[in-house]
Design a protein around this motif. Sequence first.
Motif, PDB file in Angstrom:
ATOM      1  N   PRO A 191       0.805  -1.223   0.000  1.00 56.62           N
ATOM      2  CA  PRO A 191       0.000   0.000   0.000  1.00 56.62           C
ATOM      3  C   PRO A 191       0.836   1.269   0.000  1.00 56.62           C
ATOM      4  N   TYR A 192       1.983   1.246   0.721  1.00 54.55           N
ATOM      5  CA  TYR A 192       2.807   2.454   0.764  1.00 54.55           C
ATOM      6  C   TYR A 192       3.484   2.696  -0.583  1.00 54.55           C
ATOM      7  N   GLU A 193       3.935   1.621  -1.228  1.00 57.07           N
ATOM      8  CA  GLU A 193       4.510   1.765  -2.576  1.00 57.07           C
ATOM      9  C   GLU A 193       3.462   2.308  -3.542  1.00 57.07           C
ATOM     10  N   PHE A 194       2.242   1.840  -3.344  1.00 61.81           N
ATOM     11  CA  PHE A 194       1.114   2.320  -4.137  1.00 61.81           C
ATOM     12  C   PHE A 194       0.912   3.812  -3.922  1.00 61.81           C
ATOM     13  N   TYR A 195       0.953   4.214  -2.640  1.00 66.24           N
ATOM     14  CA  TYR A 195       0.787   5.634  -2.314  1.00 66.24           C
ATOM     15  C   TYR A 195       1.893   6.482  -2.926  1.00 66.24           C
ATOM     16  N   GLU A 196       3.115   5.971  -2.973  1.00 62.98           N
ATOM     17  CA  GLU A 196       4.230   6.743  -3.536  1.00 62.98           C
ATOM     18  C   GLU A 196       3.978   7.081  -5.003  1.00 62.98           C
ATOM     19  N   GLN A 197       3.344   6.146  -5.735  1.00 61.08           N
ATOM     20  CA  GLN A 197       2.975   6.437  -7.120  1.00 61.08           C
ATOM     21  C   GLN A 197       1.938   7.563  -7.184  1.00 61.08           C
ATOM     22  N   ILE A 198       0.958   7.487  -6.282  1.00 62.92           N
ATOM     23  CA  ILE A 198      -0.091   8.504  -6.255  1.00 62.92           C
ATOM     24  C   ILE A 198       0.487   9.859  -5.859  1.00 62.92           C
ATOM     25  N   GLU A 199       1.443   9.854  -4.918  1.00 61.54           N
ATOM     26  CA  GLU A 199       2.085  11.101  -4.497  1.00 61.54           C
ATOM     27  C   GLU A 199       2.839  11.730  -5.668  1.00 61.54           C
ATOM     28  N   ALA A 200       3.511  10.893  -6.468  1.00 60.41           N
ATOM     29  CA  ALA A 200       4.223  11.404  -7.640  1.00 60.41           C
ATOM     30  C   ALA A 200       3.242  12.018  -8.633  1.00 60.41           C
ATOM     31  N   LEU A 201       2.072  11.387  -8.798  1.00 54.83           N
ATOM     32  CA  LEU A 201       1.065  11.945  -9.686  1.00 54.83           C
ATOM     33  C   LEU A 201       0.539  13.261  -9.136  1.00 54.83           C
ATOM     34  N   GLY A 202       0.474  13.382  -7.801  1.00 52.29           N
ATOM     35  CA  GLY A 202       0.018  14.632  -7.192  1.00 52.29           C
ATOM     36  C   GLY A 202       0.842  15.817  -7.649  1.00 52.29           C
ATOM     37  N   LYS A 203       2.135  15.622  -7.801  1.00 50.20           N
ATOM     38  CA  LYS A 203       3.010  16.706  -8.276  1.00 50.20           C
ATOM     39  C   LYS A 203       2.691  17.065  -9.731  1.00 50.20           C
ATOM     40  N   ILE A 204       2.281  16.066 -10.505  1.00 53.03           N
ATOM     41  CA  ILE A 204       1.904  16.318 -11.898  1.00 53.03           C
ATOM     42  C   ILE A 204       0.578  17.077 -11.960  1.00 53.03           C
ATOM     43  N   LEU A 205      -0.375  16.667 -11.113  1.00 53.59           N
ATOM     44  CA  LEU A 205      -1.695  17.303 -11.113  1.00 53.59           C
ATOM     45  C   LEU A 205      -1.621  18.772 -10.722  1.00 53.59           C
ATOM     46  N   THR A 206      -0.666  19.132  -9.873  1.00 47.70           N
ATOM     47  CA  THR A 206      -0.549  20.517  -9.430  1.00 47.70           C
ATOM     48  C   THR A 206       0.428  21.329 -10.261  1.00 47.70           C
ATOM     49  N   ASP A 207       0.976  20.736 -11.311  1.00 41.76           N
ATOM     50  CA  ASP A 207       1.819  21.482 -12.256  1.00 41.76           C
ATOM     51  C   ASP A 207       0.900  22.091 -13.310  1.00 41.76           C
ATOM     52  N   ASN A 208       0.651  23.379 -13.201  1.00 42.43           N
ATOM     53  CA  ASN A 208      -0.326  24.031 -14.075  1.00 42.43           C
ATOM     54  C   ASN A 208       0.110  24.130 -15.523  1.00 42.43           C
ATOM     55  N   ASN A 209       1.383  23.834 -15.802  1.00 48.39           N
ATOM     56  CA  ASN A 209       1.842  23.796 -17.188  1.00 48.39           C
ATOM     57  C   ASN A 209       1.543  22.453 -17.843  1.00 48.39           C
ATOM     58  N   VAL A 210       1.261  21.451 -17.022  1.00 48.15           N
ATOM     59  CA  VAL A 210       0.992  20.101 -17.524  1.00 48.15           C
ATOM     60  C   VAL A 210      -0.500  19.763 -17.440  1.00 48.15           C
ATOM     61  N   THR A 211      -1.101  20.049 -16.291  1.00 44.09           N
ATOM     62  CA  THR A 211      -2.465  19.602 -16.009  1.00 44.09           C
ATOM     63  C   THR A 211      -3.440  20.769 -15.950  1.00 44.09           C
ATOM     64  N   SER A 212      -4.570  20.613 -16.615  1.00 41.24           N
ATOM     65  CA  SER A 212      -5.669  21.582 -16.533  1.00 41.24           C
ATOM     66  C   SER A 212      -6.979  20.829 -16.382  1.00 41.24           C
ATOM     67  N   VAL A 213      -7.898  21.450 -15.654  1.00 42.80           N
ATOM     68  CA  VAL A 213      -9.267  20.938 -15.561  1.00 42.80           C
ATOM     69  C   VAL A 213     -10.159  21.817 -16.415  1.00 42.80           C
ATOM     70  N   ARG A 214     -11.080  21.210 -17.148  1.00 41.25           N
ATOM     71  CA  ARG A 214     -12.100  21.953 -17.891  1.00 41.25           C
ATOM     72  C   ARG A 214     -13.453  21.580 -17.310  1.00 41.25           C
ATOM     73  N   LEU A 215     -14.120  22.592 -16.768  1.00 39.84           N
ATOM     74  CA  LEU A 215     -15.414  22.408 -16.123  1.00 39.84           C
ATOM     75  C   LEU A 215     -16.524  22.472 -17.169  1.00 39.84           C
TER      76      LEU A 215
END
Length: 394
Positions: A191-215
């Motif tokens: 589970p912790y190794e799993f979380y580390e992958q999700i944590e890495a994705l968190g950095k991608i999601l908060t990079d506004n040059n990479v990730t955008s949400v369209r409502l």
Amino acid sequence: MRLILMTGKGGVGKTSTAAATGLRCAELGYRTLVLSTDPAHSLADSFDVPLGHEPRKICENLWGAELDVLEELEHNWGSVKRYMTEVLQARGLDGVQAEELSILPGMDEIFGLVRVFRHHKEGNFDVLIIDSAPTGTALRLLSIPEVGGWYMRRLYKPLEKMAVYLRPLVEPIFKPLAGFSLPDKEMMDLPYEFYEQIEALGKILTDNNVTSVRLVTNPEKMVIKESLRAQAYLSLYNIAIDMVVANRIIPDEVTDPYFQYWKENQKLYRQEIIDSFSPLPVREVPLYSREICGMATLEKLKEMLYGDEDPSQVYFRRNPYQIKQSEGGYDLELLLPGLPDDSVQLSKSGDELNIRIGNHRRNMVLPQALATLRTTGARWEGDRLIIGFSEELS
């Protein structure tokens, strides 16, 4: 890789918008994947082609896929699933029931994130478009990296260490009584190794040059309100919105008196959408005379949304939070539009600031400049919540 997430209240047209966006990106030569993480998949219906868990080519440069939680669970967490099945069978459940109950609530969201991270890491596509679940589920999905980190750091790691040390002592007594073994270190580490992958994705999601949400929204009171709350919650997690799509606008050529009330209401709500989400760009899409299903209708929607534009561009850039120096300390400014002034609760513990809005909570790890300071209160300035920090009292 460019990452674009489509979200909004259920039934507003997220899937059609995601499919049309993918079609335009593919037309421009980008290798594009449209991935549905909504448990109630409709992406295959939108393209009018069968889709499965693995990406399937739809046309030149365009692939589609629909997340299968069972398959993703087996691929990523097969040993944990088998252990959970063993535990449930020991409690008297048969094979099928144990298999089904081994999928815990919330796994759809978690495996959606893992799937997105894997595609980003593999780099086989230039643009990844997520047809996400309705707003509430999508917000849980996007908050997992932030909220999950708090539980992993504070609860899971201490419990894991305790379990590893106690297992050799307890196992000889436990297994004959319970009918199954305690999890070993390898099982506890997963589970912790799993979380580390999700944590890495968190950095991608908060990079506004990479990730955008369209409502995606509709000109209706309840839909607009939910979209505004979604905007505030996304800002809370530092995830940027770069466009709002106002869908199902009744065209001017519809003159039937039956629609007169709806047209008058929509006129007011269309302006409310523009005013409420300003300065975000708003794209309006008319209500079509037939359902949007198949490539021909998606072509029309693509033209209406983007024309000759490149949908992979970042349409609007704005940092949801800033740190500014103030007299005697610093101000942390959070952009939280559309919220009543009394809906935010704050508390600070060590280097973490706990922010709660309704049932959404963020434990923000503060930068070093703020971590040793005390909070001096909060105030609203328009849509920005200003939280003051100053030196600790002696």
